[in-house]
Design an enzyme around this catalytic site. Structure first.
Site, short mmCIF file in Angstrom:
data_model
loop_
_atom_site.label_atom_id
_atom_site.label_comp_id
_atom_site.label_asym_id
_atom_site.label_seq_id
_atom_site.Cartn_x
_atom_site.Cartn_y
_atom_site.Cartn_z
N SER A 36 0.82 -1.21 0.00
CA SER A 36 0.00 0.00 0.00
C SER A 36 0.85 1.27 0.00
CB SER A 36 -0.96 0.00 1.19
OG SER A 36 -0.26 -0.13 2.41
N HIS A 66 -2.51 -8.57 2.13
CA HIS A 66 -2.03 -7.32 2.73
C HIS A 66 -3.03 -6.87 3.80
CE1 HIS A 66 0.32 -3.84 3.22
NE2 HIS A 66 -0.22 -3.04 2.33
#
Length: 233
Positions: A36, A66
């Site tokens: 990210s 994630h």
């Protein structure tokens, strides 16, 4: 910010305001190499608007490997608790962990590709839970998993890192304070949104520094067919 967020969530327990502050701080960033943060930096390097750049980071965060990992870990804890109907004892959990691994399944939150010791973000949340609600059943289960699963993974020998990351426990703390939703996309279905609120703080700060330092446009390297052939030989 933690207190304001707790008020918007309409959670009166003062402990949640403290947890929110802790949660937002430790999830704001985690080395620029994570998906990210890197996605945000990549798009931001084009001088794209910070909102667009952050949006790209949130799209990366939504992946199960994630940001959604915290949901996976909590769902696993809830499934274990439901299967036993109670917090299992150490022997029961030890046997259950081996059954899962022998079946080719993983234990969410354990076996991170980068970390080589217990994630310090896990540790501070563990201490928070012990201080505020040590008898909460899901938290107790998460604590017992930490005491048992690394040993099992070490004996199995397939994991280079048997220790937990932040996702292994963060969901159980939110769950204690009633931050849960079992009507839309399953229990804990919006935990990644909470993660995103926090991560946006970190990547935005990094974006400011990128502009201040006039960092160049990021250009991922391309490869030729010959290079690919050399890799697979």
């Amino acid at each position: 910010m933690g207190t304001n967020f707790a008020q918007m969530m309409e959670i009166p327990d003062r402990g949640y305001a403290e947890l929110a502050r802790l949660f937002f701080i430790i999830h704001s960033d985690h080395e620029s190499g994570n998906a990210s943060a890197h996605a945000t930096h990549l798009v931001g390097s084009t001088l794209s608007d910070i909102f667009y750049a952050t949006s790209s980071g949130m799209n990366a965060l939504a992946g199960p490997l994630h940001g959604r990992a915290n949901q996976e870990a909590l769902s696993w804890l809830l499934d274990v608790f439901q299967q036993f109907g109670h917090v299992p004892d150490r022997e029961e959990l030890y046997g259950f962990a081996w059954e899962r691994l022998n079946a080719g399944q993983v234990i969410p939150g354990y076996g991170h590709a980068v970390l080589r010791k217990t994630d310090p973000r896990f540790s501070v949340q563990l201490e928070f839970g012990k201080a505020h609600f040590p008898e909460d059943p899901i938290f107790k289960l998460a604590t017992m998993v930490y005491e048992i699963v690394p040993e099992v993974l070490q004996k199995q020998g397939k994991s280079k890192n048997p220790w937990p990351n932040v996702d292994a426990i963060s969901g159980s703390l939110q769950y204690h304070y009633g931050v849960q939703d079992c009507t839309l996309v399953g229990c804990s279905g919006f935990y990644t949104v909470l993660f995103g609120v926090s991560r946006a703080l970190g990547v935005s700060a990094n974006a400011v520094w990128s502009r201040a330092l006039n960092q160049p446009l990021e250009r991922p390297k391309s490869v030729t067919t010959e290079m690919l052939e050399a890799i697979i030989k």
